[in-house]
Design a protein around this motif. Structure first.
Motif, PDB file in Angstrom:
ATOM      1  N   GLN A   1       0.906  -1.216   0.079  1.00 37.92           N
ATOM      2  CA  GLN A   1      -0.170   0.064   0.066  1.00 37.92           C
ATOM      3  C   GLN A   1       0.775   1.190  -0.040  1.00 37.92           C
ATOM      4  OE1 GLN A   1      -3.024   0.074   2.721  1.00 37.92           O
ATOM      5  NE2 GLN A   1      -3.846  -2.012   2.560  1.00 37.92           N
TER       6      GLN A   1
ATOM      7  N   LYS B   1       1.648   6.982   1.292  1.00 41.32           N
ATOM      8  CA  LYS B   1       0.517   6.033   1.078  1.00 41.32           C
ATOM      9  C   LYS B   1      -0.096   6.038  -0.382  1.00 41.32           C
ATOM     10  CE  LYS B   1      -3.253   3.711   3.313  1.00 41.32           C
ATOM     11  NZ  LYS B   1      -3.829   3.434   4.372  1.00 41.32           N
TER      12      LYS B   1
ATOM     13  N   PHE C   1      -2.810   4.089  -1.737  1.00 44.94           N
ATOM     14  CA  PHE C   1      -4.215   3.719  -1.862  1.00 44.94           C
ATOM     15  C   PHE C   1      -5.114   4.402  -0.640  1.00 44.94           C
ATOM     16  CE2 PHE C   1      -1.688   0.540  -3.826  1.00 44.94           C
ATOM     17  CZ  PHE C   1      -2.115   0.594  -5.113  1.00 44.94           C
ATOM     18  N   THR C   2      -5.929   5.160  -1.023  1.00 41.84           N
ATOM     19  CA  THR C   2      -6.763   5.857  -0.054  1.00 41.84           C
ATOM     20  C   THR C   2      -8.347   5.774  -0.122  1.00 41.84           C
ATOM     21  OG1 THR C   2      -6.563   7.891  -0.718  1.00 41.84           O
ATOM     22  CG2 THR C   2      -4.862   7.229   1.039  1.00 41.84           C
ATOM     23  N   ALA C   3      -9.182   6.046   0.684  1.00 44.98           N
ATOM     24  CA  ALA C   3     -10.616   6.101   0.110  1.00 44.98           C
ATOM     25  C   ALA C   3     -10.724   7.297  -0.692  1.00 44.98           C
ATOM     26  CB  ALA C   3     -11.241   6.057   1.428  1.00 44.98           C
ATOM     27  N   PRO C   4     -11.630   7.168  -1.642  1.00 43.06           N
ATOM     28  CA  PRO C   4     -11.678   8.534  -2.447  1.00 43.06           C
ATOM     29  C   PRO C   4     -12.461   9.473  -1.799  1.00 43.06           C
ATOM     30  CG  PRO C   4     -13.198   6.431  -3.296  1.00 43.06           C
ATOM     31  CD  PRO C   4     -12.290   6.149  -1.823  1.00 43.06           C
TER      32      PRO C   4
ATOM     33  N   ASP D   1     -15.075  12.305  -1.175  1.00 40.13           N
ATOM     34  CA  ASP D   1     -16.654  12.243  -1.462  1.00 40.13           C
ATOM     35  C   ASP D   1     -17.011  13.025  -2.651  1.00 40.13           C
ATOM     36  OD1 ASP D   1     -16.871  10.923   0.916  1.00 40.13           O
ATOM     37  OD2 ASP D   1     -17.578  12.227   2.104  1.00 40.13           O
TER      38      ASP D   1
ATOM     39  N   THR E   1     -15.999  11.666  -8.429  1.00 39.60           N
ATOM     40  CA  THR E   1     -15.691  10.920  -9.767  1.00 39.60           C
ATOM     41  C   THR E   1     -16.109  11.857 -10.854  1.00 39.60           C
ATOM     42  OG1 THR E   1     -15.639   8.765  -8.506  1.00 39.60           O
ATOM     43  CG2 THR E   1     -16.204   8.928 -10.945  1.00 39.60           C
TER      44      THR E   1
ATOM     45  N   ARG F   1      -7.380   8.598  -9.491  1.00 42.16           N
ATOM     46  CA  ARG F   1      -7.496   7.118 -10.009  1.00 42.16           C
ATOM     47  C   ARG F   1      -8.306   7.109 -11.244  1.00 42.16           C
ATOM     48  NH1 ARG F   1     -11.855   3.154  -9.776  1.00 42.16           N
ATOM     49  NH2 ARG F   1     -10.852   0.945  -9.597  1.00 42.16           N
TER      50      ARG F   1
ATOM     51  N   THR G   1     -11.330   9.351 -10.514  1.00 39.36           N
ATOM     52  CA  THR G   1     -11.651   9.606  -9.169  1.00 39.36           C
ATOM     53  C   THR G   1     -10.669  10.534  -8.320  1.00 39.36           C
ATOM     54  OG1 THR G   1     -13.097   7.580  -9.435  1.00 39.36           O
ATOM     55  CG2 THR G   1     -12.649   8.562  -6.977  1.00 39.36           C
TER      56      THR G   1
ATOM     57  N   MET H   1      -8.661  10.823  -5.458  1.00 42.06           N
ATOM     58  CA  MET H   1      -8.290  10.126  -4.179  1.00 42.06           C
ATOM     59  C   MET H   1      -7.695  10.794  -3.007  1.00 42.06           C
ATOM     60  SD  MET H   1      -9.317   7.218  -5.268  1.00 42.06           S
ATOM     61  CE  MET H   1      -8.662   6.243  -4.113  1.00 42.06           C
TER      62      MET H   1
END
Length: 108
Positions: free
Chosen positions: A6, A17, A19-22, A24, A27, A49, A105, A107
């Motif tokens: 990761q 890091k 990979f994180t949550a998108p 809100d 997209t 992304r 998206t 991120m």
């Protein structure tokens, strides 16, 4: 122990890091065809992304009129890739034939 699946090393050899949550509601969709199309007003310095429903070609620009063509960077269908925009606030894309959708998206 660091989970290297990761993370990645930046040019300065610091761990970042990947990979994180998108973020809100961030997209953007771009309808792909044999004519260049673009997502504009993206945030320079942010991580995005990219996921495409078809093989396509993308180029990162600074908001000028640069259009994508089939000599630009290929993006494989259904394989997400992550990019930090540096000196760019626009992503243009094109397909060699057919049509599809590019999902962009934010991120971080």
């Amino acid at each position: 122990m660091t989970d290297y699946r990761q993370t990645h090393l930046t040019a300065c050899q610091s761990v970042e890091k990947a990979f994180t949550a998108p973020v809100d509601d961030t997209t953007t969709t771009v309808s792909l065809s044999t004519s260049s199309a673009a997502a504009t007003s993206l945030t320079d310095g942010s991580v995005y992304r990219l996921w495409s429903s078809v093989n396509c070609f993308v180029v990162f620009t600074d908001g000028g009129s640069t259009a994508a063509d089939t000599d630009d960077m290929p993006l494989t269908a259904e394989l997400p890739e992550f990019f930090r925009l540096t000196g760019a606030d626009r992503i243009a894309a094109i397909v060699a034939s057919g049509s599809g959708t590019l999902y962009i998206t934010k991120m971080a």
